[in-house]
Write a protein that holds these residues in place. Structure first.
Motif, PDB file in Angstrom:
ATOM      1  N   THR A 150      41.470  29.520 -70.228  1.00 55.49           N
ATOM      2  CA  THR A 150      41.380  28.080 -69.983  1.00 55.49           C
ATOM      3  C   THR A 150      42.516  27.345 -70.688  1.00 55.49           C
ATOM      4  OG1 THR A 150      38.982  28.256 -69.791  1.00 55.49           O
ATOM      5  CG2 THR A 150      39.878  26.065 -70.210  1.00 55.49           C
ATOM      6  N   HIS A 151      42.846  27.785 -71.889  1.00 53.97           N
ATOM      7  CA  HIS A 151      43.954  27.172 -72.624  1.00 53.97           C
ATOM      8  C   HIS A 151      45.298  27.477 -71.958  1.00 53.97           C
ATOM      9  CE1 HIS A 151      40.911  26.481 -75.647  1.00 53.97           C
ATOM     10  NE2 HIS A 151      41.757  25.678 -76.257  1.00 53.97           N
ATOM     11  N   VAL A 152      45.432  28.674 -71.413  1.00 54.41           N
ATOM     12  CA  VAL A 152      46.660  29.006 -70.674  1.00 54.41           C
ATOM     13  C   VAL A 152      46.788  28.091 -69.462  1.00 54.41           C
ATOM     14  CG1 VAL A 152      47.813  30.789 -69.282  1.00 54.41           C
ATOM     15  CG2 VAL A 152      46.775  31.398 -71.475  1.00 54.41           C
ATOM     16  N   LEU A 153      45.708  27.922 -68.724  1.00 53.46           N
ATOM     17  CA  LEU A 153      45.731  27.060 -67.545  1.00 53.46           C
ATOM     18  C   LEU A 153      46.063  25.616 -67.925  1.00 53.46           C
ATOM     19  CD1 LEU A 153      45.327  26.719 -64.509  1.00 53.46           C
ATOM     20  CD2 LEU A 153      42.883  26.433 -64.951  1.00 53.46           C
ATOM     21  N   ALA A 154      45.428  25.105 -68.972  1.00 52.17           N
ATOM     22  CA  ALA A 154      45.722  23.739 -69.434  1.00 52.17           C
ATOM     23  C   ALA A 154      47.190  23.623 -69.840  1.00 52.17           C
ATOM     24  CB  ALA A 154      44.813  23.370 -70.600  1.00 52.17           C
ATOM     25  N   GLY A 155      47.681  24.631 -70.549  1.00 50.50           N
ATOM     26  CA  GLY A 155      49.095  24.630 -70.950  1.00 50.50           C
ATOM     27  C   GLY A 155      50.021  24.622 -69.758  1.00 50.50           C
ATOM     28  N   MET A 156      49.672  25.376 -68.727  1.00 55.67           N
ATOM     29  CA  MET A 156      50.503  25.407 -67.513  1.00 55.67           C
ATOM     30  C   MET A 156      50.567  24.033 -66.855  1.00 55.67           C
ATOM     31  SD  MET A 156      49.224  29.027 -65.921  1.00 55.67           S
ATOM     32  CE  MET A 156      49.809  28.592 -64.292  1.00 55.67           C
ATOM     33  N   LEU A 157      49.444  23.342 -66.792  1.00 55.30           N
ATOM     34  CA  LEU A 157      49.430  22.017 -66.182  1.00 55.30           C
ATOM     35  C   LEU A 157      50.297  21.038 -66.974  1.00 55.30           C
ATOM     36  CD1 LEU A 157      45.652  21.800 -65.195  1.00 55.30           C
ATOM     37  CD2 LEU A 157      47.608  22.223 -63.685  1.00 55.30           C
ATOM     38  N   LEU A 159      52.769  21.935 -68.963  1.00 53.45           N
ATOM     39  CA  LEU A 159      54.151  22.394 -68.771  1.00 53.45           C
ATOM     40  C   LEU A 159      54.754  21.787 -67.505  1.00 53.45           C
ATOM     41  CD1 LEU A 159      53.834  26.180 -69.662  1.00 53.45           C
ATOM     42  CD2 LEU A 159      55.461  24.600 -70.721  1.00 53.45           C
ATOM     43  N   LEU A 160      54.003  21.806 -66.416  1.00 47.53           N
ATOM     44  CA  LEU A 160      54.499  21.250 -65.153  1.00 47.53           C
ATOM     45  C   LEU A 160      54.748  19.753 -65.272  1.00 47.53           C
ATOM     46  CD1 LEU A 160      52.276  23.228 -62.625  1.00 47.53           C
ATOM     47  CD2 LEU A 160      54.725  23.553 -63.078  1.00 47.53           C
ATOM     48  N   TRP A 161      53.857  19.053 -65.947  1.00 47.51           N
ATOM     49  CA  TRP A 161      53.999  17.614 -66.136  1.00 47.51           C
ATOM     50  C   TRP A 161      55.241  17.299 -66.966  1.00 47.51           C
ATOM     51  CZ3 TRP A 161      52.422  14.678 -70.734  1.00 47.51           C
ATOM     52  CH2 TRP A 161      52.483  13.299 -70.548  1.00 47.51           C
ATOM     53  N   VAL A 162      55.410  18.018 -68.079  1.00 49.22           N
ATOM     54  CA  VAL A 162      56.571  17.801 -68.952  1.00 49.22           C
ATOM     55  C   VAL A 162      57.853  18.205 -68.229  1.00 49.22           C
ATOM     56  CG1 VAL A 162      57.681  18.544 -71.104  1.00 49.22           C
ATOM     57  CG2 VAL A 162      55.243  17.992 -71.081  1.00 49.22           C
ATOM     58  N   ALA A 163      57.829  19.307 -67.486  1.00 53.58           N
ATOM     59  CA  ALA A 163      59.018  19.753 -66.748  1.00 53.58           C
ATOM     60  C   ALA A 163      59.438  18.715 -65.716  1.00 53.58           C
ATOM     61  CB  ALA A 163      58.748  21.100 -66.078  1.00 53.58           C
ATOM     62  N   ASN A 164      58.468  18.094 -65.068  1.00 56.10           N
ATOM     63  CA  ASN A 164      58.788  17.070 -64.080  1.00 56.10           C
ATOM     64  C   ASN A 164      59.529  15.899 -64.723  1.00 56.10           C
ATOM     65  OD1 ASN A 164      58.696  15.963 -61.410  1.00 56.10           O
ATOM     66  ND2 ASN A 164      57.093  14.574 -62.143  1.00 56.10           N
ATOM     67  N   SER A 165      59.110  15.484 -65.914  1.00 60.41           N
ATOM     68  CA  SER A 165      59.817  14.417 -66.638  1.00 60.41           C
ATOM     69  C   SER A 165      61.179  14.891 -67.119  1.00 60.41           C
ATOM     70  CB  SER A 165      58.991  13.948 -67.842  1.00 60.41           C
ATOM     71  OG  SER A 165      57.789  13.364 -67.433  1.00 60.41           O
ATOM     72  N   ALA A 166      61.218  16.112 -67.659  1.00 64.75           N
ATOM     73  CA  ALA A 166      62.477  16.648 -68.192  1.00 64.75           C
ATOM     74  C   ALA A 166      63.520  16.779 -67.090  1.00 64.75           C
ATOM     75  CB  ALA A 166      62.232  17.994 -68.859  1.00 64.75           C
ATOM     76  N   ARG A 167      63.083  17.153 -65.916  1.00 63.62           N
ATOM     77  CA  ARG A 167      64.008  17.295 -64.777  1.00 63.62           C
ATOM     78  C   ARG A 167      64.779  16.003 -64.535  1.00 63.62           C
ATOM     79  NH1 ARG A 167      62.910  16.121 -59.689  1.00 63.62           N
ATOM     80  NH2 ARG A 167      60.674  15.973 -60.092  1.00 63.62           N
ATOM     81  N   LYS A 168      64.152  14.862 -64.849  1.00 61.83           N
ATOM     82  CA  LYS A 168      64.772  13.548 -64.673  1.00 61.83           C
ATOM     83  C   LYS A 168      65.399  13.045 -65.974  1.00 61.83           C
ATOM     84  CE  LYS A 168      60.694  12.501 -62.578  1.00 61.83           C
ATOM     85  NZ  LYS A 168      59.605  11.605 -62.211  1.00 61.83           N
ATOM     86  N   GLU A 170      63.886  12.540 -68.753  1.00 63.38           N
ATOM     87  CA  GLU A 170      62.962  11.586 -69.362  1.00 63.38           C
ATOM     88  C   GLU A 170      62.054  12.306 -70.355  1.00 63.38           C
ATOM     89  OE1 GLU A 170      62.564   8.798 -65.367  1.00 63.38           O
ATOM     90  OE2 GLU A 170      60.826   9.937 -66.066  1.00 63.38           O
ATOM     91  N   ASP A 171      61.777  11.624 -71.448  1.00 65.44           N
ATOM     92  CA  ASP A 171      60.811  12.105 -72.450  1.00 65.44           C
ATOM     93  C   ASP A 171      61.087  13.546 -72.885  1.00 65.44           C
ATOM     94  OD1 ASP A 171      59.311   9.667 -72.427  1.00 65.44           O
ATOM     95  OD2 ASP A 171      58.393  10.314 -70.545  1.00 65.44           O
ATOM     96  N   LEU A 172      62.332  13.829 -73.210  1.00 69.14           N
ATOM     97  CA  LEU A 172      62.699  15.203 -73.580  1.00 69.14           C
ATOM     98  C   LEU A 172      62.044  15.656 -74.881  1.00 69.14           C
ATOM     99  CD1 LEU A 172      66.483  15.319 -72.554  1.00 69.14           C
ATOM    100  CD2 LEU A 172      64.487  16.198 -71.321  1.00 69.14           C
ATOM    101  N   HIS A 173      61.587  14.706 -75.706  1.00 67.88           N
ATOM    102  CA  HIS A 173      60.892  15.091 -76.941  1.00 67.88           C
ATOM    103  C   HIS A 173      59.595  15.852 -76.652  1.00 67.88           C
ATOM    104  CE1 HIS A 173      58.811  11.393 -75.828  1.00 67.88           C
ATOM    105  NE2 HIS A 173      57.805  11.809 -76.579  1.00 67.88           N
ATOM    106  N   ARG A 174      59.034  15.666 -75.463  1.00 77.00           N
ATOM    107  CA  ARG A 174      57.784  16.345 -75.114  1.00 77.00           C
ATOM    108  C   ARG A 174      57.972  17.844 -74.904  1.00 77.00           C
ATOM    109  NH1 ARG A 174      55.637  11.962 -70.713  1.00 77.00           N
ATOM    110  NH2 ARG A 174      55.003  10.364 -72.212  1.00 77.00           N
ATOM    111  N   VAL A 175      59.193  18.281 -74.635  1.00 79.90           N
ATOM    112  CA  VAL A 175      59.462  19.712 -74.435  1.00 79.90           C
ATOM    113  C   VAL A 175      59.098  20.475 -75.701  1.00 79.90           C
ATOM    114  CG1 VAL A 175      61.247  21.439 -73.973  1.00 79.90           C
ATOM    115  CG2 VAL A 175      61.219  19.274 -72.684  1.00 79.90           C
ATOM    116  N   GLU A 176      59.459  19.939 -76.848  1.00 82.72           N
ATOM    117  CA  GLU A 176      59.114  20.598 -78.106  1.00 82.72           C
ATOM    118  C   GLU A 176      57.599  20.616 -78.308  1.00 82.72           C
ATOM    119  OE1 GLU A 176      59.941  20.332 -82.909  1.00 82.72           O
ATOM    120  OE2 GLU A 176      60.402  18.593 -81.664  1.00 82.72           O
ATOM    121  N   LEU A 177      56.936  19.533 -77.961  1.00 83.23           N
ATOM    122  CA  LEU A 177      55.494  19.434 -78.188  1.00 83.23           C
ATOM    123  C   LEU A 177      54.718  20.459 -77.365  1.00 83.23           C
ATOM    124  CD1 LEU A 177      55.120  15.543 -78.284  1.00 83.23           C
ATOM    125  CD2 LEU A 177      55.583  17.129 -80.168  1.00 83.23           C
TER     126      LEU A 177
END
Length: 192
Positions: A150-157, A159-168, A170-177
């Motif tokens: 369940t934690h892996v699945l939550a992490g994947m979701l 990850l996708l959200w942060v990657a979508n922002s990073a692609r633009k 935006e909010d690159l500090h979230r990559v570390e988090l």
């Protein structure tokens, strides 16, 4: 939008990137607080398992039916996905959001691979009659691995959200988090 301060006017940004406590950004502090609570959850499950395992030596006969090679492969997959999370953080620090996003997608692919292998493994074990009701060992096995999945699945979701922002870019500090969280998930798997 601007905010008035005693010094003058400045641009408004996310409060999580403005404030800090104990010289730690609030976003990072929040992630660490979440991880501390997760340590309590996983720690409770693992300590409970160890105490019951010591009282039930017959569990060793049940544990031999788990698949060592699939577990080892999944460990390799998660450790590799952690490497891509580290590289994503490095790319984000260099201001390269698109590269960070690609690496986060690769990290997410590692999580998906992990879940597919775990589903294959569980399907085989359940077909052999090793269900959650088959005994104390199997109850702990499925509970601990299920909480982790369940934690892996939550992490994947996330990850996708942060990657979508990073692609633009935006909010690159979230990559570390999200990387910190993902490393925690990997460490928990090693204990499991």
């Amino acid at each position: 939008m601007t905010m008035q301060t005693s010094v003058g006017t400045r641009h408004a940004s996310t409060i999580a990137t403005q404030r800090s406590a104990m010289n730690i950004a609030t976003g990072k502090l929040a992630v660490w607080w979440v991880l501390v609570s997760e340590i309590v959850v996983f720690g409770g499950v693992l300590v409970s398992y160890i105490m019951h395992r010591l009282a039930h030596p017959e569990w060793a006969h049940q544990a031999v039916h788990t698949h060592l090679w699939l577990g080892a492969f999944n460990t390799f997959v998660l450790l590799t996905s952690s490497l891509s999370a580290v590289l994503a953080h490095q790319a984000a620090e260099q201001g390269n959001g698109p590269k960070a996003a690609r690496l986060l997608y690769f990290t997410c692919l590692g999580g998906l691979t992990f879940l597919v292998v775990k589903a294959f493994e569980w399907t085989g074990e359940i077909r052999e009659g090793f269900t959650i009701q088959a005994g104390g060992f199997w109850s702990y096995y499925y509970t601990a691995a299920g909480i982790h999945a369940t934690h892996v699945l939550a992490g994947m979701l996330i990850l996708l959200w942060v990657a979508n922002s990073a692609r633009k870019n935006e909010d690159l500090h979230r990559v570390e988090l999200i990387g910190i969280y993902w490393h925690f998930v990997d460490i928990v798997w090693i204990f499991l």
